[in-house]
Design an enzyme around this catalytic site. Structure first.
Site, PDB file in Angstrom:
ATOM      1  N   LYS A  88      -6.123  -9.152  -0.864  1.00  0.00           N
ATOM      2  CA  LYS A  88      -5.422  -7.881  -1.021  1.00  0.00           C
ATOM      3  C   LYS A  88      -5.456  -7.445  -2.480  1.00  0.00           C
ATOM      4  CE  LYS A  88      -0.893  -5.734  -0.116  1.00  0.00           C
ATOM      5  NZ  LYS A  88       0.486  -5.980   0.374  1.00  0.00           N
ATOM      6  N   SER A 164       2.297  -3.204   3.917  1.00  0.00           N
ATOM      7  CA  SER A 164       1.351  -2.741   2.920  1.00  0.00           C
ATOM      8  C   SER A 164       0.034  -3.515   2.915  1.00  0.00           C
ATOM      9  CB  SER A 164       1.975  -2.820   1.523  1.00  0.00           C
ATOM     10  OG  SER A 164       2.265  -4.158   1.168  1.00  0.00           O
ATOM     11  N   SER A 188       5.361  -6.684   4.900  1.00  0.00           N
ATOM     12  CA  SER A 188       4.021  -6.184   4.613  1.00  0.00           C
ATOM     13  C   SER A 188       2.863  -7.012   5.123  1.00  0.00           C
ATOM     14  CB  SER A 188       3.853  -5.966   3.107  1.00  0.00           C
ATOM     15  OG  SER A 188       4.612  -4.877   2.675  1.00  0.00           O
TER      16      SER A 188
END
Length: 471
Positions: A88, A164, A188
């Site tokens: 990420k 997220s 997330s």
């Protein structure tokens, strides 16, 4: 168009990490072939899904060739040698920019450090494919930003992948690398795992070391994202290695998360709550969670309907979260702040209105919440809830049209409470809506019960195998 679920691998890109490792050992598959298949899948699918903000094919193939040499010599090094993996774009990664989905980060600077999770993956010789998308500074439960655009759901590109860690979830679900790492400050990793039909765990706070320290403080966790529980357990073995840069990290576990993974749930006492006593839930999703709870009964657990006795802590979560957002941008100039996502600017403005007393009061609420859930788990070994109470909605929007709140927290009441309490919480696929979109089952345990949560998820996975989308 909604994808059709299928369980049969069609290329090496559809294999799990554990399958890849077995085939590397037997000589049936090479790390180069696995990496090439992954890169081809990215070429085929990512134009629609937009899971990656950076793909480094040359570097990945170099790493894969080095891994292939080790396997051919019979000397693999590390638990993940040769397995394609995504990172990420919140985690610092040596030689790659970490832009955090923001136009305010200068890509032209030295990138010399790995975050702890990245360092552990590198030590175990995972093949780094690229960086996955995030909303700006990982501030919300969907994934879009003005830098890299909208990340879409592999099951239906008109719908959000969640966030997220939406890019990470979409990449795993699409076969664009079997392993991913994400962050979770309020849901997330779990929200996009539920929306994309994959497995994840937000482990006990501190279980995976984190650096630099998050502006969101001890709400922020790191978590592996995969298609199976076994892969997640394997990743946790790697990611929980020590790192002195995180002063709040826990001691590494003394036992592999793979040990006892198949021991089942017989004898456990499990609570199920479809609304936590305060949340609104789509009836389809409540029904799917109720069916999943019956599976645990069939597997020998004692399952009872029970709420944990908490009220919605959203107002206090907002104090902690919005203040963290304000902290994260305190170094920006006014011109740079004008570049931020408008929603992020809104919560920053609100965060700047809070006093130290407000923050301490929210922290007190958090401690009370932890005490109540701790007492609840003296009776119940685990708690089952929906991961998200609604189906994936229109991509590119923070909330569905009928949301009670303009913020993402209005539709995620099942996730952020357990960041406040620091408990381990997994999300496992447990069915589909009538529109063919995945539903997530959240499995929550008391602090430090990560292995128990994984064991329960594994038992459910064996009884109820889940699927990957096929376009």
């Amino acid at each position: 168009m909604t994808s059709t679920p299928d369980t049969a691998p069609t290329t090496a890109a559809d294999l799990t990490a554990t399958d890849m490792l077995e085939r590397f050992a037997s000589g049936e598959l090479s790390p180069v072939e696995a990496t090439e298949a992954t890169l081809r899948r990215i070429e085929e699918a990512d134009g629609t899904v937009n899971a990656y903000c950076l793909v480094d094919a040359d570097r990945a193939l170099d790493q894969a060739r080095a891994s292939e040499t080790r396997w051919n010599r019979g000397t693999p090094q590390g638990r993940l040698d040769g397995v394609p993996t995504s990172i990420k774009d919140i985690f610092l990664t040596r030689d790659w920019p970490t832009l955090r989905g923001s136009r305010t980060v200068d890509p032209h600077q030295p990138w010399t450090a790995d975050a702890p999770a990245v360092a552990r993956l590198r030590e175990h010789n995972a093949v780094f494919i690229g960086k996955t998308t995030t909303p700006e500074l990982a501030w919300k439960g969907v994934t879009d930003n003005t830098l890299t655009g909208i990340t879409r759901n592999p099951w239906n590109p008109d719908r959000t992948a969640g966030g997220s860690s939406g890019g990470a979830a979409a990449a795993v679900a699409s076969g664009m690398a079997p392993l991913a790492i994400g962050t979770d400050g309020g849901g997330s990793v779990r929200i996009p795992a539920a929306f994309c039909g994959i497995f994840t765990i937000k482990p006990t706070y501190g279980r995976i070391p984190h650096y630099p320290a998050s502006p969101f403080g001890t709400l922020a966790h790191a978590g592996p994202m995969t298609t199976t529980v076994t892969e997640t357990a394997l990743m946790l073995d790697v990611l929980t290695g020590p790192d002195s840069r995180d002063w709040s990290a826990l001691e590494p576990p003394t036992r592999s998360y793979l040990d006892g993974l198949d021991d089942g749930v017989a004898g456990l006492r499990i609570a199920v709550s479809t609304d936590l006593g305060f949340a609104t839930v789509d009836p389809e999703i409540a029904e799917a969670v109720t069916r999943a709870a019956q599976v645990f009964t069939d597997l020998g657990a004692t399952v009872e309907n029970a709420d944990p006795g908490i009220t919605d802590p959203v107002a206090d979560f907002h104090v902690l979260w919005f203040a963290g957002a304000a902290k994260s941008v305190e170094h920006l100039t006014p011109a740079q702040r004008d570049l931020l996502d408008p929603g992020l600017r809104d919560i920053i403005d609100e965060g700047l209105t809070y006093s130290a007393q407000d923050y301490l009061e929210a922290t007190n609420t958090r401690m009370t919440l932890g005490q109540r859930t701790g007492a609840f788990h003296e009776t119940y070994d685990l708690l089952l809830t929906p991961t998200v109470g609604i189906a994936p909605f229109t991509a590119g929007t923070e909330t569905p049209p009928d949301s009670p709140s303009p913020r993402w927290t209005g539709w995620t009441p099942f996730t952020y409470p357990f960041n406040m309490t620091q408990q381990p919480a997994a999300s496992a696929p447990c069915g589909f809506t009538s529109d063919g979109l995945p539903i997530g089952l959240q499995i929550i345990g008391p602090r430090h019960s990560d292995a128990r949560v994984l064991r329960a998820a594994r038992a459910y996975e064996q009884a109820h195998p889940w699927q990957r989308p096929r376009g």
